[in-house]
Design an enzyme around this catalytic site. Structure first.
Site, PDB file in Angstrom:
ATOM      1  N   LYS A  16       0.833  -1.211   0.000  1.00 33.56           N
ATOM      2  CA  LYS A  16       0.000   0.000   0.000  1.00 33.56           C
ATOM      3  C   LYS A  16       0.870   1.265   0.000  1.00 33.56           C
ATOM      4  CE  LYS A  16      -2.387  -0.891   3.735  1.00 33.56           C
ATOM      5  NZ  LYS A  16      -1.737  -2.175   4.111  1.00 33.56           N
ATOM      6  N   ARG A  91     -11.560  -0.303   9.494  1.00 33.25           N
ATOM      7  CA  ARG A  91     -10.880  -1.527   9.922  1.00 33.25           C
ATOM      8  C   ARG A  91     -11.863  -2.619  10.345  1.00 33.25           C
ATOM      9  NH1 ARG A  91      -5.399  -1.158  10.648  1.00 33.25           N
ATOM     10  NH2 ARG A  91      -4.485   0.916  10.710  1.00 33.25           N
ATOM     11  N   ARG A 130      11.531  -4.284   5.781  1.00 30.68           N
ATOM     12  CA  ARG A 130      10.970  -2.980   5.411  1.00 30.68           C
ATOM     13  C   ARG A 130      11.525  -1.848   6.277  1.00 30.68           C
ATOM     14  NH1 ARG A 130       4.534  -2.519   5.235  1.00 30.68           N
ATOM     15  NH2 ARG A 130       4.774  -2.801   7.492  1.00 30.68           N
ATOM     16  N   ARG A 175       9.486   0.012  11.794  1.00 34.20           N
ATOM     17  CA  ARG A 175       8.399   0.047  12.769  1.00 34.20           C
ATOM     18  C   ARG A 175       8.631  -1.019  13.838  1.00 34.20           C
ATOM     19  NH1 ARG A 175       4.868   0.275   7.911  1.00 34.20           N
ATOM     20  NH2 ARG A 175       4.081   2.404   7.665  1.00 34.20           N
ATOM     21  N   ARG A 186      -0.944  -9.441  13.664  1.00 34.28           N
ATOM     22  CA  ARG A 186      -1.504  -8.451  12.745  1.00 34.28           C
ATOM     23  C   ARG A 186      -2.297  -9.114  11.622  1.00 34.28           C
ATOM     24  NH1 ARG A 186       3.458  -4.760  11.066  1.00 34.28           N
ATOM     25  NH2 ARG A 186       1.822  -3.506  10.086  1.00 34.28           N
TER      26      ARG A 186
END
Length: 336
Positions: A16, A91, A130, A175, A186
């Protein structure tokens, strides 16, 4: 014009952060993050921002009502005039229904839902490699999209001090929840809460699935295809020339030109505005109907050019109209 309102879905690591900004640039509408909107509302000390600040100060979770209020305030700002992209909201199914109700009060609705799909087993490598630029949200990956400055140590791992944003030269960060253990939780949350939202919007004909488990060019090609409106209607339309499956359903717009003269450059602006709105499904059939046949008046578009400084106020511009090919009128005359 009716607004182009899009929701971008995908599990963590689906891309995204890579493709969202590209969609934003192409459609000319902002991508809105709930986290960014919440922080901005608190900083601005708006009524809903003060409510959110009080809840957070007390250690509570911001309610759906407050989040909806923050979104309502944000989408009334000028840059959302033609639409917006929601990232990170809704969400839950409850939030989706509240969003629908809020948009209905504004005379709008969700016009496109795009889900980036990646198998769970592929995501761990993506997530753990990432790095992000916090201010802009730009995303990098040590294997697939490393920053130009990246250096590796003896074990082949990136040297943290070498992870620098290509554009600003500022440090990148990882993160805290971009770990293998956090990913399991998650993903459970994503599948358990987000998938029902997709089922909620599917009957409305606005959901498109994108295979994000491939090269970036392939993903982007599927994103572009997902943004087409009523592509099946166009595929059945008669055509004087052969076309491929990759051809835009609005490609025949290039076959017609305005039948009047406008100041230099305006013609392309009008055509681009029509294409961007039509791709997102924001132009209804009624906009393409008139007593004389398939004509489209874009006086409102010219007005927007004055507002944006493209045309001088008071410019002598006749009401422009396009005569559209039958394949295009068939596309918009087909009922949703």
């Amino acid at each position: 014009w009716p607004r182009n309102i899009m929701i971008l879905f995908g599990p963590p690591g689906a891309g995204k952060g890579t493709h969202g900004p590209k969609i934003e640039d192409m459609l000319g509408i902002p991508q809105l993050s709930t986290g960014d909107m919440l922080r901005a509302a608190v900083a601005a000390k708006s009524d809903v921002g003060l409510k959110a600040a009080a809840v957070m100060k007390a250690g509570g979770l911001v309610s759906d009502d407050i989040v909806i209020g923050i979104i309502r305030d944000r989408i009334r700002e000028p840059d959302c005039k033609f639409g917006f992209i929601l990232d990170g909201f809704p969400r839950t199914l409850v939030q989706a229904k509240e969003l629908d109700n809020m948009l209905a009060e504004e005379g709008a609705r969700v016009t496109k839902v795009v889900e980036l799909q990646v198998p769970d087993e592929v995501l761990e490598e993506r997530i753990c490699g990432r790095w992000i630029h916090k201010k802009s949200g730009r995303s990098y990956h040590v294997k697939y999209a490393p920053p130009k400055s990246m250096k590796k140590d003896g074990d082949g791992k990136p040297v943290p001090d070498s992870m620098i944003d290509d554009e600003t030269g500022e440090p990148l960060m990882q993160r805290p929840d971009d770990t293998a253990s956090a990913l399991v939780k998650r993903l459970n949350g994503y599948h358990g809460e987000t998938v029902p939202i997709l089922k909620h919007y599917s009957p409305k004909g606005v959901v498109a699935e994108v295979n994000a488990n491939q090269g970036m060019d392939g993903v982007w090609g599927e994103v572009l295809a997902a943004l087409k409106r009523k592509s099946s209607a166009v595929s059945d339309a008669p055509s004087s020339s052969s076309s491929t499956s990759d051809e835009s359903p609005l490609s025949s717009l290039s076959q017609f030109k305005p039948t009047w003269q406008l100041p230099d450059g305006i013609e392309n602006h009008i055509e681009a505005l029509i294409v961007k709105s039509a791709i997102g499904g924001t132009l209804g059939a009624a906009a393409f109907r008139s007593a004389g046949g398939a004509m489209f008046g874009v006086g409102c578009a010219v007005g927007s050019f004055v507002e944006r400084g493209i045309l001088d106020e008071g410019a002598d511009v006749a009401m422009p109209k396009f005569e559209l090919p039958s394949s295009i009128t068939d596309l918009f005359n087909k009922k949703d």
